[in-house]
Design a protein around this motif. Structure first.
Motif, PDB file in Angstrom:
ATOM      1  N   GLY A 196       1.471   5.315  -1.403  1.00 50.08           N
ATOM      2  CA  GLY A 196       0.581   6.600  -1.549  1.00 50.08           C
ATOM      3  C   GLY A 196       1.622   7.741  -1.479  1.00 50.08           C
ATOM      4  O   GLY A 196       2.607   8.036  -0.813  1.00 50.08           O
ATOM      5  N   ASN A 205      -3.738   2.403  -7.561  1.00 46.66           N
ATOM      6  CA  ASN A 205      -2.726   1.103  -7.338  1.00 46.66           C
ATOM      7  C   ASN A 205      -1.422   1.369  -8.136  1.00 46.66           C
ATOM      8  O   ASN A 205      -1.506   1.501  -9.300  1.00 46.66           O
ATOM      9  CB  ASN A 205      -3.293  -0.114  -7.946  1.00 46.66           C
ATOM     10  CG  ASN A 205      -2.691  -1.241  -7.645  1.00 46.66           C
ATOM     11  OD1 ASN A 205      -1.415  -1.382  -7.654  1.00 46.66           O
ATOM     12  ND2 ASN A 205      -3.320  -2.314  -7.723  1.00 46.66           N
ATOM     13  N   TYR A 206      -0.383   1.848  -7.257  1.00 47.75           N
ATOM     14  CA  TYR A 206       0.768   2.341  -8.038  1.00 47.75           C
ATOM     15  C   TYR A 206       1.723   1.366  -8.488  1.00 47.75           C
ATOM     16  O   TYR A 206       2.350   1.114  -9.611  1.00 47.75           O
ATOM     17  CB  TYR A 206       1.689   3.130  -6.940  1.00 47.75           C
ATOM     18  CG  TYR A 206       1.074   4.449  -6.754  1.00 47.75           C
ATOM     19  CD1 TYR A 206       1.772   5.418  -7.337  1.00 47.75           C
ATOM     20  CD2 TYR A 206       0.429   4.608  -5.467  1.00 47.75           C
ATOM     21  CE1 TYR A 206       1.345   6.508  -7.088  1.00 47.75           C
ATOM     22  CE2 TYR A 206      -0.095   5.935  -5.267  1.00 47.75           C
ATOM     23  CZ  TYR A 206       0.481   7.040  -6.170  1.00 47.75           C
ATOM     24  OH  TYR A 206       0.091   8.479  -5.681  1.00 47.75           O
ATOM     25  N   GLU A 217     -11.145   4.957  -5.009  1.00 46.30           N
ATOM     26  CA  GLU A 217     -10.274   3.903  -4.337  1.00 46.30           C
ATOM     27  C   GLU A 217      -8.886   4.557  -4.487  1.00 46.30           C
ATOM     28  O   GLU A 217      -8.694   5.386  -5.477  1.00 46.30           O
ATOM     29  CB  GLU A 217     -10.371   2.542  -4.916  1.00 46.30           C
ATOM     30  CG  GLU A 217     -11.675   1.907  -4.761  1.00 46.30           C
ATOM     31  CD  GLU A 217     -11.728   0.506  -5.274  1.00 46.30           C
ATOM     32  OE1 GLU A 217     -10.675   0.339  -6.245  1.00 46.30           O
ATOM     33  OE2 GLU A 217     -12.624  -0.312  -5.228  1.00 46.30           O
ATOM     34  N   ARG A 218      -8.038   4.244  -3.790  1.00 41.78           N
ATOM     35  CA  ARG A 218      -6.539   4.830  -3.916  1.00 41.78           C
ATOM     36  C   ARG A 218      -5.991   4.332  -5.034  1.00 41.78           C
ATOM     37  O   ARG A 218      -6.411   3.027  -5.346  1.00 41.78           O
ATOM     38  CB  ARG A 218      -5.977   4.236  -2.711  1.00 41.78           C
ATOM     39  CG  ARG A 218      -4.155   4.790  -2.343  1.00 41.78           C
ATOM     40  CD  ARG A 218      -3.728   4.315  -1.275  1.00 41.78           C
ATOM     41  NE  ARG A 218      -4.072   4.913  -0.157  1.00 41.78           N
ATOM     42  CZ  ARG A 218      -3.770   5.882   0.439  1.00 41.78           C
ATOM     43  NH1 ARG A 218      -3.062   6.827  -0.124  1.00 41.78           N
ATOM     44  NH2 ARG A 218      -4.403   6.387   1.542  1.00 41.78           N
ATOM     45  N   ASP A 270       0.898  -1.189  -0.241  1.00 44.91           N
ATOM     46  CA  ASP A 270      -0.008   0.099   0.186  1.00 44.91           C
ATOM     47  C   ASP A 270       1.068   1.192  -0.129  1.00 44.91           C
ATOM     48  O   ASP A 270       1.507   1.634   0.967  1.00 44.91           O
ATOM     49  CB  ASP A 270      -0.844   0.051   1.371  1.00 44.91           C
ATOM     50  CG  ASP A 270      -1.813   1.261   1.513  1.00 44.91           C
ATOM     51  OD1 ASP A 270      -1.976   1.856   0.093  1.00 44.91           O
ATOM     52  OD2 ASP A 270      -2.236   1.514   2.366  1.00 44.91           O
ATOM     53  N   ASN A 306       1.043  11.081  -1.127  1.00 52.39           N
ATOM     54  CA  ASN A 306       0.731  12.102  -0.042  1.00 52.39           C
ATOM     55  C   ASN A 306       1.345  11.306   1.376  1.00 52.39           C
ATOM     56  O   ASN A 306       1.457  12.416   2.301  1.00 52.39           O
ATOM     57  CB  ASN A 306      -0.766  12.319   0.114  1.00 52.39           C
ATOM     58  CG  ASN A 306      -1.309  12.960  -1.072  1.00 52.39           C
ATOM     59  OD1 ASN A 306      -0.477  13.739  -1.670  1.00 52.39           O
ATOM     60  ND2 ASN A 306      -2.805  13.184  -1.312  1.00 52.39           N
ATOM     61  N   LYS A 307       1.164  10.264   1.342  1.00 49.76           N
ATOM     62  CA  LYS A 307       1.947   9.660   2.531  1.00 49.76           C
ATOM     63  C   LYS A 307       3.307   9.916   2.843  1.00 49.76           C
ATOM     64  O   LYS A 307       3.790   9.931   3.828  1.00 49.76           O
ATOM     65  CB  LYS A 307       1.668   8.074   2.730  1.00 49.76           C
ATOM     66  CG  LYS A 307       0.114   7.682   3.031  1.00 49.76           C
ATOM     67  CD  LYS A 307       0.183   5.994   2.435  1.00 49.76           C
ATOM     68  CE  LYS A 307       1.059   5.088   3.493  1.00 49.76           C
ATOM     69  NZ  LYS A 307       0.927   3.712   3.228  1.00 49.76           N
ATOM     70  N   GLU A 322      -4.200  10.461  -6.714  1.00 49.29           N
ATOM     71  CA  GLU A 322      -4.003   9.859  -5.646  1.00 49.29           C
ATOM     72  C   GLU A 322      -5.268   8.827  -5.474  1.00 49.29           C
ATOM     73  O   GLU A 322      -5.134   7.695  -5.324  1.00 49.29           O
ATOM     74  CB  GLU A 322      -3.883  10.787  -4.371  1.00 49.29           C
ATOM     75  CG  GLU A 322      -3.640  10.030  -3.223  1.00 49.29           C
ATOM     76  CD  GLU A 322      -2.139   9.475  -3.062  1.00 49.29           C
ATOM     77  OE1 GLU A 322      -1.886   8.699  -2.282  1.00 49.29           O
ATOM     78  OE2 GLU A 322      -1.434   9.810  -4.156  1.00 49.29           O
ATOM     79  N   TYR A 323      -6.490   9.401  -5.901  1.00 56.03           N
ATOM     80  CA  TYR A 323      -7.634   8.569  -5.603  1.00 56.03           C
ATOM     81  C   TYR A 323      -8.469   8.652  -7.332  1.00 56.03           C
ATOM     82  O   TYR A 323      -8.426   9.713  -7.962  1.00 56.03           O
ATOM     83  CB  TYR A 323      -8.748   9.110  -4.785  1.00 56.03           C
ATOM     84  CG  TYR A 323      -8.157   8.891  -3.453  1.00 56.03           C
ATOM     85  CD1 TYR A 323      -8.346   7.645  -2.640  1.00 56.03           C
ATOM     86  CD2 TYR A 323      -7.164   9.915  -2.585  1.00 56.03           C
ATOM     87  CE1 TYR A 323      -7.995   7.650  -1.278  1.00 56.03           C
ATOM     88  CE2 TYR A 323      -6.813   9.857  -1.202  1.00 56.03           C
ATOM     89  CZ  TYR A 323      -7.188   8.809  -0.640  1.00 56.03           C
ATOM     90  OH  TYR A 323      -6.673   8.351   0.631  1.00 56.03           O
ATOM     91  N   ASP A 328       3.608  -0.330   3.373  1.00 52.88           N
ATOM     92  CA  ASP A 328       4.233   0.771   2.436  1.00 52.88           C
ATOM     93  C   ASP A 328       5.826   0.312   1.908  1.00 52.88           C
ATOM     94  O   ASP A 328       6.542  -0.137   2.882  1.00 52.88           O
ATOM     95  CB  ASP A 328       4.686   2.285   2.887  1.00 52.88           C
ATOM     96  CG  ASP A 328       4.865   3.309   1.911  1.00 52.88           C
ATOM     97  OD1 ASP A 328       5.969   3.026   1.364  1.00 52.88           O
ATOM     98  OD2 ASP A 328       3.996   4.088   1.594  1.00 52.88           O
TER      99      ASP A 328
END
Length: 302
Positions: free
Chosen positions: A46, A189-190, A186-187, A44, A48-49, A179-180, A281
């Motif tokens: 992100g 999927n990188y 949904e977030r 997971d 922004n994280k 990002e969404y 992450d």
């Protein structure tokens, strides 16, 4: 009196031993359940994280992000080491890459920027005032005349050094990622984006044209792919730690006890994440190593 006290201590000891066995059994069952839960752990990531969103600078950044654009970009550069880019093959490939980037999952299509997109224009001063247009005009066919016209437009556009290299050996396609998902919510999927980017590279890279890709999504994909091998490194570290512990204390029982106690918090951590709806992450993949090493270190000290 002596016998009664002896019985009291014996009963107390049996009670403590029974409670310890019960607690050990509970801990063993919980550990097994969390080990099963850890099999559902997902990667997971992100963008922004990775940003301190509470910082005043970042608050200003997010406030005006829709107006000035964000930093979560993916950039695909096409490079031709021999000669310059003004040939039919290169521009055909650049047009295909632009189309493929446009349809990547999670791309904000209004931000796709390339010599072929309508948001890349030039302006010049002429006798009548100002004149301008798209860098690549409508009806571009890749002829010698068309390519020469594009060369002149690029020089007028101010995109040399931004979309085109200073020596005209390459050009790039840039796009921002959301990002969404605006449809599903949904977030993003990188890993899926990274896989699509790698497919794009294989599809368009030739002997004469190289494809280079950078961006947070590509980095996350590479780290996630490398994270699979981390399991192997963890197993090696486990075995090496066991050998050194046995060499230090000379007892297999103490060695196994130490390794087991150090592994329990790792299993609990990885098992609790899916239960709380979180993934791991790729940037935090070293945390289980740290927990295990700290557990072994403290056990040796004790």
């Amino acid at each position: 009196m002596h016998r009664s006290l002896t019985r009291v201590f014996e009963n107390f000891g049996h009670g403590m031993f029974s409670r310890r066995r019960t607690l050990l059994g509970i801990f063993a069952v919980v550990t097994l359940l969390l080990a099963y839960s850890a099999t559902n752990l997902r990667v997971d990531a992100g963008f922004n994280k990775m940003i301190p969103l509470n910082h005043p600078y970042m608050q200003v950044f997010t406030e005006h992000q829709k107006t000035f654009g964000g930093a979560n970009r993916v950039i695909v550069a096409l490079v031709q080491p021999q000669g310059d880019i003004f040939n039919t093959e290169f521009f055909t490939r650049l047009k295909q890459v632009t189309d493929d980037v446009f349809f990547l999952p999670g791309v904000d299509r209004s931000t796709v920027t390339s010599l072929f997109t309508p948001n890349v224009r030039f302006i010049e001063i002429v006798e009548e005032g100002f004149a301008g247009g798209n860098v690549i005009p409508q009806g571009f066919q890749g002829t010698v005349t068309d390519l020469e016209q594009v060369r002149r437009n690029v020089l007028k556009s101010g995109y040399v050094g931004r979309l085109v290299t200073n020596d005209f050996s390459g050009a790039l396609v840039s796009a921002e990622l959301l990002e969404y998902d605006p449809v599903s919510g949904e977030r993003l999927n990188y890993r899926r984006v990274a896989e699509q980017l790698e497919i794009l590279r294989v599809k368009h890279e030739t002997a004469g044209i190289g494809v280079h890709i950078i961006g947070f999504a590509k980095a996350v994909g590479d780290i996630a792919d490398g994270a699979v091998s981390v399991i192997g490194f963890f197993a090696v570290a486990f075995l090496v730690s066991g050998f050194l512990l046995f060499f230090y204390c000379g007892s297999w029982r103490l060695t196994l006890l130490t390794l087991t106690c150090a592994m329990v918090p790792v299993v609990w951590l990885l098992g609790l994440l899916p239960l709380f709806g979180y993934g791991i992450d790729p940037m935090s993949i070293l945390v289980p190593f740290l927990i295990f090493s700290i557990g072994v270190s403290h056990a040796v000290q004790m």
